[in-house]
Design a protein around this motif. Structure first.
Motif, mmCIF file in Angstrom:
data_model
loop_
_atom_site.group_PDB
_atom_site.id
_atom_site.type_symbol
_atom_site.label_atom_id
_atom_site.label_comp_id
_atom_site.label_asym_id
_atom_site.label_seq_id
_atom_site.Cartn_x
_atom_site.Cartn_y
_atom_site.Cartn_z
ATOM 1 N N HIS A 84 4.385 3.756 -4.942
ATOM 2 C CA HIS A 84 4.985 3.319 -3.682
ATOM 3 C C HIS A 84 5.865 2.074 -3.849
ATOM 4 O O HIS A 84 6.363 1.538 -2.863
ATOM 5 N N ARG A 86 5.104 -1.064 -4.695
ATOM 6 C CA ARG A 86 4.540 -2.220 -4.001
ATOM 7 C C ARG A 86 4.130 -3.266 -5.016
ATOM 8 O O ARG A 86 3.672 -2.938 -6.107
ATOM 9 N N GLU A 109 -2.263 2.237 5.199
ATOM 10 C CA GLU A 109 -2.650 3.155 4.130
ATOM 11 C C GLU A 109 -4.125 2.995 3.801
ATOM 12 O O GLU A 109 -4.655 1.890 3.784
#
Length: 155
Positions: A84, A86, A109
């Motif tokens: 993702h 991140r 999430e």
């Protein structure tokens, strides 16, 4: 592939061996399934979206992940941070229990390791839904019953 799901039931159906037992009432009713692979992990994904003025907006994604590199919750977290894109240092997560399995949850999430090599990842639009709605979806996901009529009791 488009999936037909009864919006009145607010049940997300089955996805790759798991039953998505709860959807919030306001989740879009356009559901699609996708299969993909990234870094030797396979994804079975169901996505719910809704029509908005300038196209479509994704409300919810559920991923079933399968891959040997997913052998601990820490490895799952590292994999998802990379997937993702991140920064793990800025990713605000706290522990939560999904039945017997420990997981991690944030504002948008939740994910947990079902067993080594199998994990679930739930992403919900934080602009429309609360962390409580995310938790309700996550804890509503259970293993789908096996079919004893199938060879080996396959799902």
């Amino acid at each position: 592939m488009t999936v037909v799901i009864d919006p009145a039931s607010r049940d997300g159906g089955e996805l790759d061996g798991f039953r998505i037992g709860h959807l919030p009432p306001d989740v879009g009713d356009l559901a699609s399934d996708f299969a993909s692979e990234w870094e030797e992990v396979s994804f079975s994904t169901r996505m719910w979206e809704r029509q908005v003025e300038d196209g479509h907006r994704v409300d919810l994604r559920v991923h079933v992940l399968r891959g040997d590199r997913l052998s601990s919750l820490a490895e799952l977290r590292d994999f998802l941070a990379e997937y993702h894109e991140r920064d793990p240092a800025d990713w605000a997560l706290r522990g939560f229990q999904h039945g017997e399995e420990p997981g991690l949850i944030g504002a948008a999430e939740a994910f947990w390791l079902v067993e080594p090599g199998v994990a679930l990842d739930v992403l919900l639009d934080p602009e429309r839904f609360t962390p409580d709605a995310l938790r309700a979806i996550a804890v509503g996901i259970t293993a789908a019953p096996t079919d004893p009529a199938q060879p080996g009791g396959a799902r």
